[in-house]
Design an enzyme around this catalytic site. Structure first.
Site, PDB file in Angstrom:
ATOM      1  N   ASP A 228       0.711   7.894  -9.459  1.00  0.00           N
ATOM      2  CA  ASP A 228      -0.079   7.382 -10.581  1.00  0.00           C
ATOM      3  C   ASP A 228      -1.196   6.515 -10.001  1.00  0.00           C
ATOM      4  OD1 ASP A 228      -0.957   6.752 -13.087  1.00  0.00           O
ATOM      5  OD2 ASP A 228       0.699   5.407 -13.577  1.00  0.00           O
TER       6      ASP A 228
ATOM      7  N   ASP B 208       0.861  -1.178   0.000  1.00  0.00           N
ATOM      8  CA  ASP B 208       0.000   0.000   0.000  1.00  0.00           C
ATOM      9  C   ASP B 208       0.905   1.239   0.000  1.00  0.00           C
ATOM     10  OD1 ASP B 208      -1.618   2.140   0.646  1.00  0.00           O
ATOM     11  OD2 ASP B 208      -2.775   1.043   2.146  1.00  0.00           O
TER      12      ASP B 208
END
Ligand code: SAM
Length: 282
Positions: free
Chosen positions: A164, A146
């Site tokens: 992104d 994560d």
């Protein structure tokens, strides 16, 4: 920060993505190549006659073979031509590999790609041919994690961080919050730059305004810029360039050769904003 490409998700066989209840984009599906739920999201890839392979996450277009260069070149190259000596870079998200491909065109030392969903990596390796060679590049390190947690725990420091992310729902939600940007800032070297995508100037004006207010509290230089992206809502996309020391229009080098969209004239003009966006951000 919200991207909210679509207010209605779809996995319809017509490949429709709604941007409002009454308008959106559709693709005729030539072949459905992949459709599965990962622990994080629904992943789909289909072939369209015009756009080639198209990747959707939770029903929202992420990238297509035919138009990926607009988004990926414009996410990556503005920061790379503005930084005095970019050596260590981080891409948060970006499991389709398009941003990584663009970063590796430069003689950088190290690129860390932190993607939460290994299934996106596996699917992209199969259907988007640029990813595999980029992962084999000695300069690349792939970390499955994560991004928020990674940023909180890492002691690595970066010259440029590219966010992104996908839409601000599900696993990506935390990557759109002010506190994530605060932590990102701690991972920057001196004169570091963060670039993130912030949504459609046409459909997401209010959320772009909100993130602008938050980011101005964190960074000295907060510069928005825009680019066409044919398959994203409104066909035009907004990015933000953040730094405490580097001005985006003070460029230090030419971009690499072989790009389809980006050049230094495009770079300069991308930071000229249309009146409706400029007024909103003032
Ligand atoms: N260019 C695309 C767009 O704007 O539609 C986004 C590219 S990419 C496919 C987004 C990636 O971010 C996805 O692969 C998703 O799995 C990843 N992602 C979402 N949440 C994340 C998180 N918390 N940490 C790391 N990666 C994450």
């Amino acid at each position: 920060m919200t991207k909210n490409k679509s207010i209605k998700r779809t996995d319809s066989p017509e490949g429709r993505e709604y941007h409002t209840p009454s308008a959106g984009i559709f693709f005729k599906i030539k072949n459905l190549l992949y459709r599965q739920n990962s622990p994080y999201q629904k992943i789909e890839v289909f072939k369209n006659e015009y756009f080639g392979n198209v990747l959707l996450l939770d029903g929202l277009v992420q990238t297509t073979e035919r138009d990926e260069f607009f988004y990926h070149e414009m996410l990556v190259h503005p920061a790379l031509v503005a930084h005095p000596a970019p050596q260590n870079l981080l891409v948060v998200g970006g499991g389709d590999g398009g941003a990584l491909k663009e970063v590796l065109r430069f003689p950088v030392k190290y690129v860390c790609l932190v993607e939460i969903d290994p299934q996106v990596i596996e699917v992209s390796k199969r259907y988007f041919p640029w990813l595999l060679p980029c992962l084999k590049d000695q300069r690349t390190e792939l970390i499955i994690a994560d991004g928020r947690k990674f940023i909180e725990e890492t002691d690595k420091r970066f010259d440029i961080i590219l966010v992104d992310s996908s839409d601000p729902v599900g696993p990506s939600a935390s990557l759109h919050q002010k506190r994530f940007y605060k932590k990102l800032k701690n991972c920057l070297n001196r004169n570091g730059i963060v670039v993130a995508q912030v949504g459609s100037p046409f459909f997401h004006l209010e959320s772009i305004k909100q993130i602008s207010t938050s980011l101005k509290e964190l960074f000295k230089i907060v510069s928005f810029y825009i680019s066409p992206v044919p398959t994203y809502p409104g066909g035009s996309w907004c990015f933000v360039f953040l730094s405490d020391g580097i001005h985006p229009l003070h460029t230090r080098r030419d971009p690499p050769s072989g790009l389809n969209y980006f050049n230094l004239d495009i770079h300069r003009s991308a930071f000229s904003l249309p009146n409706f966006l400029k007024e909103k951000l003032e």
